[in-house]
Write a protein that holds these residues in place. Structure first.
Motif, PDB file in Angstrom:
ATOM      1  N   VAL A  57     -22.373 -24.740  32.742  1.00 22.28           N
ATOM      2  CA  VAL A  57     -21.377 -23.529  32.506  1.00 22.28           C
ATOM      3  C   VAL A  57     -21.970 -22.222  32.343  1.00 22.28           C
ATOM      4  O   VAL A  57     -21.730 -21.134  32.867  1.00 22.28           O
ATOM      5  N   ALA A  58     -23.021 -22.180  31.303  1.00 24.20           N
ATOM      6  CA  ALA A  58     -23.552 -20.898  30.692  1.00 24.20           C
ATOM      7  C   ALA A  58     -24.242 -20.289  31.982  1.00 24.20           C
ATOM      8  O   ALA A  58     -24.442 -19.098  32.229  1.00 24.20           O
ATOM      9  N   ALA A  59     -24.970 -21.479  32.761  1.00 21.35           N
ATOM     10  CA  ALA A  59     -26.030 -20.875  33.826  1.00 21.35           C
ATOM     11  C   ALA A  59     -24.957 -20.283  34.851  1.00 21.35           C
ATOM     12  O   ALA A  59     -25.483 -19.180  35.633  1.00 21.35           O
ATOM     13  N   CYS A  60     -24.098 -20.795  35.135  1.00 22.41           N
ATOM     14  CA  CYS A  60     -22.984 -20.371  36.333  1.00 22.41           C
ATOM     15  C   CYS A  60     -22.425 -19.081  35.898  1.00 22.41           C
ATOM     16  O   CYS A  60     -22.436 -18.143  36.726  1.00 22.41           O
ATOM     17  N   ALA A  61     -22.251 -19.032  34.624  1.00 21.37           N
ATOM     18  CA  ALA A  61     -21.629 -17.773  34.036  1.00 21.37           C
ATOM     19  C   ALA A  61     -22.823 -16.506  33.895  1.00 21.37           C
ATOM     20  O   ALA A  61     -22.236 -15.381  33.787  1.00 21.37           O
ATOM     21  N   ALA A  62     -24.079 -16.945  33.962  1.00 18.13           N
ATOM     22  CA  ALA A  62     -24.897 -15.596  33.824  1.00 18.13           C
ATOM     23  C   ALA A  62     -24.909 -14.648  35.055  1.00 18.13           C
ATOM     24  O   ALA A  62     -24.687 -15.167  36.366  1.00 18.13           O
ATOM     25  N   PRO A  63     -25.103 -13.663  34.637  1.00 15.74           N
ATOM     26  CA  PRO A  63     -25.212 -12.610  35.790  1.00 15.74           C
ATOM     27  C   PRO A  63     -26.105 -12.850  37.095  1.00 15.74           C
ATOM     28  O   PRO A  63     -27.183 -13.428  36.609  1.00 15.74           O
ATOM     29  N   TRP A 103     -16.649 -13.894  36.395  1.00 15.03           N
ATOM     30  CA  TRP A 103     -15.273 -14.404  35.965  1.00 15.03           C
ATOM     31  C   TRP A 103     -15.305 -15.506  34.867  1.00 15.03           C
ATOM     32  O   TRP A 103     -13.879 -15.800  34.558  1.00 15.03           O
ATOM     33  N   ILE A 104     -16.345 -16.128  34.849  1.00 12.03           N
ATOM     34  CA  ILE A 104     -16.295 -17.186  33.854  1.00 12.03           C
ATOM     35  C   ILE A 104     -16.584 -16.575  32.377  1.00 12.03           C
ATOM     36  O   ILE A 104     -17.484 -16.491  31.774  1.00 12.03           O
ATOM     37  N   LEU A 105     -15.368 -16.144  31.778  1.00 10.53           N
ATOM     38  CA  LEU A 105     -15.284 -15.327  30.702  1.00 10.53           C
ATOM     39  C   LEU A 105     -15.618 -16.487  29.576  1.00 10.53           C
ATOM     40  O   LEU A 105     -15.463 -17.607  29.884  1.00 10.53           O
ATOM     41  N   PRO A 106     -15.563 -15.680  28.160  1.00 12.09           N
ATOM     42  CA  PRO A 106     -15.707 -16.622  27.199  1.00 12.09           C
ATOM     43  C   PRO A 106     -14.633 -17.492  26.942  1.00 12.09           C
ATOM     44  O   PRO A 106     -14.876 -18.874  26.563  1.00 12.09           O
ATOM     45  N   ALA A 107     -13.517 -17.200  27.160  1.00  7.56           N
ATOM     46  CA  ALA A 107     -12.455 -17.988  27.210  1.00  7.56           C
ATOM     47  C   ALA A 107     -12.234 -19.085  28.125  1.00  7.56           C
ATOM     48  O   ALA A 107     -12.019 -20.324  27.947  1.00  7.56           O
ATOM     49  N   ARG A 133     -14.960 -20.366  29.431  1.00  5.69           N
ATOM     50  CA  ARG A 133     -16.075 -21.503  29.034  1.00  5.69           C
ATOM     51  C   ARG A 133     -15.494 -22.445  28.046  1.00  5.69           C
ATOM     52  O   ARG A 133     -15.645 -23.588  27.972  1.00  5.69           O
ATOM     53  N   THR A 134     -14.772 -21.685  26.885  1.00  7.99           N
ATOM     54  CA  THR A 134     -14.305 -22.795  25.815  1.00  7.99           C
ATOM     55  C   THR A 134     -13.277 -23.650  26.434  1.00  7.99           C
ATOM     56  O   THR A 134     -13.282 -24.696  26.135  1.00  7.99           O
ATOM     57  N   ALA A 135     -12.446 -23.257  27.366  1.00 12.97           N
ATOM     58  CA  ALA A 135     -11.612 -23.942  28.021  1.00 12.97           C
ATOM     59  C   ALA A 135     -11.969 -25.056  28.831  1.00 12.97           C
ATOM     60  O   ALA A 135     -11.555 -26.399  28.690  1.00 12.97           O
ATOM     61  N   TYR A 136     -13.109 -24.985  29.689  1.00 16.01           N
ATOM     62  CA  TYR A 136     -13.589 -25.983  30.117  1.00 16.01           C
ATOM     63  C   TYR A 136     -14.424 -26.913  29.206  1.00 16.01           C
ATOM     64  O   TYR A 136     -14.563 -28.115  29.713  1.00 16.01           O
ATOM     65  N   LEU A 137     -15.070 -26.338  28.264  1.00 17.55           N
ATOM     66  CA  LEU A 137     -15.730 -27.298  27.591  1.00 17.55           C
ATOM     67  C   LEU A 137     -14.893 -28.264  26.909  1.00 17.55           C
ATOM     68  O   LEU A 137     -15.182 -29.293  26.431  1.00 17.55           O
ATOM     69  N   GLU A 138     -13.600 -27.720  26.493  1.00 19.00           N
ATOM     70  CA  GLU A 138     -12.606 -28.637  25.843  1.00 19.00           C
ATOM     71  C   GLU A 138     -12.276 -29.784  27.106  1.00 19.00           C
ATOM     72  O   GLU A 138     -11.888 -30.937  26.540  1.00 19.00           O
ATOM     73  N   LEU A 139     -12.006 -29.270  28.253  1.00 22.63           N
ATOM     74  CA  LEU A 139     -11.880 -30.371  29.266  1.00 22.63           C
ATOM     75  C   LEU A 139     -12.642 -31.314  29.519  1.00 22.63           C
ATOM     76  O   LEU A 139     -12.512 -32.519  29.736  1.00 22.63           O
ATOM     77  N   HIS A 140     -14.101 -30.901  29.212  1.00 21.84           N
ATOM     78  CA  HIS A 140     -15.089 -31.820  29.259  1.00 21.84           C
ATOM     79  C   HIS A 140     -15.176 -32.891  28.312  1.00 21.84           C
ATOM     80  O   HIS A 140     -15.374 -34.111  28.316  1.00 21.84           O
ATOM     81  N   ARG A 141     -14.729 -32.560  26.943  1.00 25.31           N
ATOM     82  CA  ARG A 141     -14.695 -33.127  25.727  1.00 25.31           C
ATOM     83  C   ARG A 141     -13.548 -34.282  26.014  1.00 25.31           C
ATOM     84  O   ARG A 141     -13.626 -35.472  25.504  1.00 25.31           O
ATOM     85  N   ARG A 142     -12.449 -33.895  26.771  1.00 27.90           N
ATOM     86  CA  ARG A 142     -11.628 -34.824  26.936  1.00 27.90           C
ATOM     87  C   ARG A 142     -11.963 -35.767  28.256  1.00 27.90           C
ATOM     88  O   ARG A 142     -10.848 -36.709  28.706  1.00 27.90           O
ATOM     89  N   GLY A 143     -12.781 -35.380  29.033  1.00 27.44           N
ATOM     90  CA  GLY A 143     -13.107 -36.496  29.906  1.00 27.44           C
ATOM     91  C   GLY A 143     -12.684 -36.097  31.347  1.00 27.44           C
ATOM     92  O   GLY A 143     -12.545 -36.614  32.314  1.00 27.44           O
ATOM     93  N   THR A 144     -12.027 -34.672  31.598  1.00 29.30           N
ATOM     94  CA  THR A 144     -11.511 -34.063  32.639  1.00 29.30           C
ATOM     95  C   THR A 144     -12.637 -33.206  33.424  1.00 29.30           C
ATOM     96  O   THR A 144     -12.389 -33.304  34.593  1.00 29.30           O
ATOM     97  N   ALA A 145     -13.088 -32.599  32.847  1.00 30.74           N
ATOM     98  CA  ALA A 145     -14.316 -31.706  33.557  1.00 30.74           C
ATOM     99  C   ALA A 145     -15.602 -32.428  33.296  1.00 30.74           C
ATOM    100  O   ALA A 145     -16.285 -33.131  32.477  1.00 30.74           O
ATOM    101  N   HIS A 146     -16.433 -32.403  34.603  1.00 34.13           N
ATOM    102  CA  HIS A 146     -17.839 -32.980  34.624  1.00 34.13           C
ATOM    103  C   HIS A 146     -18.928 -32.044  35.322  1.00 34.13           C
ATOM    104  O   HIS A 146     -18.373 -31.174  35.938  1.00 34.13           O
ATOM    105  N   SER A 147     -19.822 -32.533  34.836  1.00 34.79           N
ATOM    106  CA  SER A 147     -21.195 -31.635  35.485  1.00 34.79           C
ATOM    107  C   SER A 147     -22.126 -32.565  36.303  1.00 34.79           C
ATOM    108  O   SER A 147     -22.133 -33.810  36.030  1.00 34.79           O
ATOM    109  N   VAL A 148     -22.924 -31.991  37.117  1.00 35.95           N
ATOM    110  CA  VAL A 148     -24.194 -32.548  37.823  1.00 35.95           C
ATOM    111  C   VAL A 148     -25.164 -31.552  37.494  1.00 35.95           C
ATOM    112  O   VAL A 148     -25.348 -30.324  37.911  1.00 35.95           O
ATOM    113  N   GLU A 149     -26.387 -32.192  36.847  1.00 38.23           N
ATOM    114  CA  GLU A 149     -27.509 -31.381  36.687  1.00 38.23           C
ATOM    115  C   GLU A 149     -28.796 -31.581  37.585  1.00 38.23           C
ATOM    116  O   GLU A 149     -28.984 -32.960  37.724  1.00 38.23           O
ATOM    117  N   VAL A 150     -29.758 -30.533  37.813  1.00 43.61           N
ATOM    118  CA  VAL A 150     -30.758 -31.011  38.549  1.00 43.61           C
ATOM    119  C   VAL A 150     -31.890 -30.316  37.624  1.00 43.61           C
ATOM    120  O   VAL A 150     -31.790 -29.251  37.250  1.00 43.61           O
TER     121      VAL A 150
END
Length: 221
Positions: free
Chosen positions: A102-108, A116-120, A122-139
């Motif tokens: 998420v931080a890399a996607c938000a970087a200029p 558009w990935i403002l701090p609020a 980022r915080t919201a999607y981190l919470e969704l991730h903790r709840r098991g709703t948001a996911h990532s794929v890392e390379v």
């Protein structure tokens, strides 16, 4: 001045207008206000709605028609991408570095210094991730994060939010892995939200909103 339905923070999480009331100009704008609580975000994604707003704006909620989507088995894997995937130079993980993606996607970026990935957000999607709703794929390459994507799971739909790449083909590899694993993950559709040439080159297409929402949990129930 655009007259939009306004959602108060104390309103129920699902207090959204029907998506067929979204504006034609700007395309898909449905409502404003509310909050970014996990309950409201989950209710939004189940209905085919997502937040998108700039610094200084109220929270804006969107549901465009048509919707840009990608059927996993329709992903176009070019020869160069297939070669990159076979080379062994990339390692792919799932949900191992969500916050970093998420931080890399938000970087200029060179072509888009703002975000558009403002701090609020980022915080919201981190919470969704903790709840098991948001996911990532890392390379990864040589132990360094060089690409990835993140999004929200809504039933059989993966609602893609953003992707990034610091090495050639890295973000495409993330998408290819997501698509390849779709069958075992129970995914039927990848939501790309809005059309752009890059996604079209990978096989995305337009789908009428009325058809898209039939893939979502509230409709499937």
């Amino acid at each position: 001045m655009i007259d939009l339905p306004w959602i108060e923070p104390e309103d129920p999480p699902d207090a959204f207008p029907p998506v067929d009331r979204a504006l034609e100009d700007p395309p898909g704008l449905l409502a404003a206000g509310g909050d970014l609580s996990p309950e409201r975000l989950e209710a939004a994604y189940r209905r085919g709605i997502f937040p998108w707003f700039s610094r200084g704006d109220p929270i804006l909620w969107w549901s465009p028609d048509p919707r840009e989507i990608l059927f996993p088995d329709a992903l176009h894997v070019s020869r160069s991408l297939a070669k990159s995937m076979r080379s062994g130079r990339f390692q792919v993980t799932r949900d191992m570095a969500f916050a970093d993606v998420v931080a890399a996607c938000a970087a200029p970026r060179a072509r888009s210094p703002g975000t558009w990935i403002l701090p609020a957000m980022r915080t919201a999607y981190l919470e969704l991730h903790r709840r098991g709703t948001a996911h990532s794929v890392e390379v990864w390459r040589d132990g360094r994060l060089v690409g990835g994507l993140y999004g929200v799971r809504a039933g059989a739909v993966f609602c893609g939010e953003s992707m990034f790449s610091r090495a050639s083909d890295a973000s495409k590899v993330a998408l290819a892995v997501l698509a390849a694993d779709a069958g075992s993950d129970g995914l039927r559709l990848i939501d790309c939200q809005l059309e752009n040439p890059h996604l079209r080159s990978l096989g995305s297409q337009a789908m009428p909103r009325a058809e898209f929402v039939r893939y979502l949990p509230d409709s499937l129930q």
